[in-house]
Design an enzyme around this catalytic site. Structure first.
Site, PDB file in Angstrom:
ATOM      1  N   ASN A  78      42.978  -4.149 -41.993  1.00 38.90           N
ATOM      2  CA  ASN A  78      42.677  -3.232 -43.083  1.00 38.90           C
ATOM      3  C   ASN A  78      41.555  -3.793 -43.944  1.00 38.90           C
ATOM      4  O   ASN A  78      41.439  -5.001 -44.161  1.00 38.90           O
ATOM      5  CB  ASN A  78      43.923  -2.861 -43.898  1.00 38.90           C
ATOM      6  CG  ASN A  78      44.677  -4.025 -44.485  1.00 38.90           C
ATOM      7  OD1 ASN A  78      44.869  -5.053 -43.842  1.00 38.90           O
ATOM      8  ND2 ASN A  78      45.147  -3.860 -45.708  1.00 38.90           N
ATOM      9  N   GLN A  79      40.713  -2.878 -44.409  1.00 40.73           N
ATOM     10  CA  GLN A  79      39.557  -3.206 -45.228  1.00 40.73           C
ATOM     11  C   GLN A  79      39.615  -2.315 -46.463  1.00 40.73           C
ATOM     12  O   GLN A  79      39.427  -1.106 -46.367  1.00 40.73           O
ATOM     13  CB  GLN A  79      38.260  -2.954 -44.452  1.00 40.73           C
ATOM     14  CG  GLN A  79      38.119  -3.797 -43.195  1.00 40.73           C
ATOM     15  CD  GLN A  79      37.968  -5.266 -43.520  1.00 40.73           C
ATOM     16  OE1 GLN A  79      37.139  -5.660 -44.352  1.00 40.73           O
ATOM     17  NE2 GLN A  79      38.779  -6.091 -42.877  1.00 40.73           N
ATOM     18  N   GLU A  80      39.929  -2.920 -47.612  1.00 38.47           N
ATOM     19  CA  GLU A  80      40.083  -2.147 -48.839  1.00 38.47           C
ATOM     20  C   GLU A  80      38.776  -2.074 -49.620  1.00 38.47           C
ATOM     21  O   GLU A  80      37.823  -2.815 -49.360  1.00 38.47           O
ATOM     22  CB  GLU A  80      41.173  -2.767 -49.720  1.00 38.47           C
ATOM     23  CG  GLU A  80      42.541  -2.641 -49.098  1.00 38.47           C
ATOM     24  CD  GLU A  80      43.650  -3.200 -49.970  1.00 38.47           C
ATOM     25  OE1 GLU A  80      44.813  -2.973 -49.615  1.00 38.47           O
ATOM     26  OE2 GLU A  80      43.382  -3.849 -51.003  1.00 38.47           O
ATOM     27  N   SER A 102      37.188   1.744 -54.564  1.00 38.39           N
ATOM     28  CA  SER A 102      37.350   3.204 -54.474  1.00 38.39           C
ATOM     29  C   SER A 102      38.329   3.437 -53.325  1.00 38.39           C
ATOM     30  O   SER A 102      37.948   3.566 -52.170  1.00 38.39           O
ATOM     31  CB  SER A 102      35.994   3.855 -54.182  1.00 38.39           C
ATOM     32  OG  SER A 102      36.164   5.231 -53.974  1.00 38.39           O
ATOM     33  N   TYR A 103      39.627   3.429 -53.662  1.00 39.29           N
ATOM     34  CA  TYR A 103      40.698   3.370 -52.656  1.00 39.29           C
ATOM     35  C   TYR A 103      40.516   4.242 -51.416  1.00 39.29           C
ATOM     36  O   TYR A 103      40.719   3.762 -50.316  1.00 39.29           O
ATOM     37  CB  TYR A 103      42.065   3.644 -53.291  1.00 39.29           C
ATOM     38  CG  TYR A 103      42.527   2.545 -54.212  1.00 39.29           C
ATOM     39  CD1 TYR A 103      42.633   1.232 -53.757  1.00 39.29           C
ATOM     40  CD2 TYR A 103      42.828   2.808 -55.528  1.00 39.29           C
ATOM     41  CE1 TYR A 103      43.036   0.216 -54.605  1.00 39.29           C
ATOM     42  CE2 TYR A 103      43.245   1.786 -56.391  1.00 39.29           C
ATOM     43  CZ  TYR A 103      43.343   0.503 -55.918  1.00 39.29           C
ATOM     44  OH  TYR A 103      43.750  -0.493 -56.763  1.00 39.29           O
ATOM     45  N   CYS A 154      42.437   1.551 -42.625  1.00 41.81           N
ATOM     46  CA  CYS A 154      43.591   0.824 -42.084  1.00 41.81           C
ATOM     47  C   CYS A 154      43.212   0.052 -40.825  1.00 41.81           C
ATOM     48  O   CYS A 154      42.244   0.378 -40.134  1.00 41.81           O
ATOM     49  CB  CYS A 154      44.713   1.802 -41.742  1.00 41.81           C
ATOM     50  SG  CYS A 154      45.358   2.723 -43.149  1.00 41.81           S
ATOM     51  N   GLU A 210      44.761  -0.092 -37.904  1.00 42.49           N
ATOM     52  CA  GLU A 210      44.893   0.665 -36.659  1.00 42.49           C
ATOM     53  C   GLU A 210      43.655   1.512 -36.398  1.00 42.49           C
ATOM     54  O   GLU A 210      43.117   1.539 -35.287  1.00 42.49           O
ATOM     55  CB  GLU A 210      46.135   1.574 -36.717  1.00 42.49           C
ATOM     56  CG  GLU A 210      47.429   0.813 -36.880  1.00 42.49           C
ATOM     57  CD  GLU A 210      47.867   0.605 -38.325  1.00 42.49           C
ATOM     58  OE1 GLU A 210      49.087   0.530 -38.562  1.00 42.49           O
ATOM     59  OE2 GLU A 210      47.001   0.509 -39.227  1.00 42.49           O
ATOM     60  N   CYS A 214      50.798   4.199 -40.812  1.00 39.59           N
ATOM     61  CA  CYS A 214      50.847   5.245 -41.837  1.00 39.59           C
ATOM     62  C   CYS A 214      50.557   6.602 -41.189  1.00 39.59           C
ATOM     63  O   CYS A 214      50.186   6.692 -40.016  1.00 39.59           O
ATOM     64  CB  CYS A 214      49.845   4.945 -42.951  1.00 39.59           C
ATOM     65  SG  CYS A 214      48.119   5.242 -42.506  1.00 39.59           S
ATOM     66  N   CYS A 262      46.990   7.046 -39.731  1.00 43.17           N
ATOM     67  CA  CYS A 262      46.839   6.292 -38.479  1.00 43.17           C
ATOM     68  C   CYS A 262      47.596   6.962 -37.342  1.00 43.17           C
ATOM     69  O   CYS A 262      47.113   7.009 -36.209  1.00 43.17           O
ATOM     70  CB  CYS A 262      47.293   4.849 -38.667  1.00 43.17           C
ATOM     71  SG  CYS A 262      46.140   3.894 -39.672  1.00 43.17           S
TER      72      CYS A 262
END
Length: 160
Positions: free
Chosen positions: A62-64, A67-68, A73, A75, A112, A115
């Protein structure tokens, strides 16, 4: 009115030692990917590893982003890379490991909803199921023979 039932079947392994060697190795790649995740906001790291039918293993994490909605994710990072680099390869297996930096995660964490939808797209595209193995940092590992166990009422191109 009629009642419709869909049944989901998962298989549970007590530890990595119970997994077939090839799957255990794939899960170890997912664990390694999880440790490289960029998750400064949620502090929840996820790693994924895909085994393709050409024997390539693709990993993602995952790469956050501040800016959400702009993050991605693990996957989907792995799936989209596989689709980009190996467009004709089929995804045979997916291993997922997830953990929080604030506490130890010991139960299996499934993909999630976004995904699940992306995995469904690739199962439909390749016309064959993807085995999905998922776990926390430690503990039991769940196996689904297909995404249909995790997303029984899939939205796909036939609806468009």
């Amino acid at each position: 009115m009629k009642e419709i039932r869909k049944e989901s079947v998962l298989y549970m392994y007590q530890s990595l030692d119970e997994l077939p060697l090839a799957v255990s190795n794939l899960m170890e790649r997912a664990v390694e990917a999880r440790k490289r995740a960029y998750a400064p906001y949620s502090k929840f790291q996820v790693g994924a590893a895909l085994l393709l039918d050409n024997n390539e293993v693709i990993t993602g994490n995952n790469q956050e982003n501040a800016s959400y909605p702009s993050g991605l994710c693990a996957e989907r990072t792995a799936i989209y890379y596989a689709g980009s680099q190996y467009p004709n390869a089929k995804i045979l297996k997916m291993a997922i490991s997830a953990g929080a930096s604030e506490k130890q995660t010991t139960k299996p964490i499934p993909p999630c909803g976004a995904c699940r939808q992306s995995i469904a797209e690739y199962e439909l595209k390749q016309e064959s199921p993807i085995e999905i193995f998922f776990m926390g940092e430690t503990g039991e590992i769940a196996k689904s023979n297909s995404l249909s166990n995790l997303l029984p009422f899939v939205f796909d191109k036939s609806e468009l």
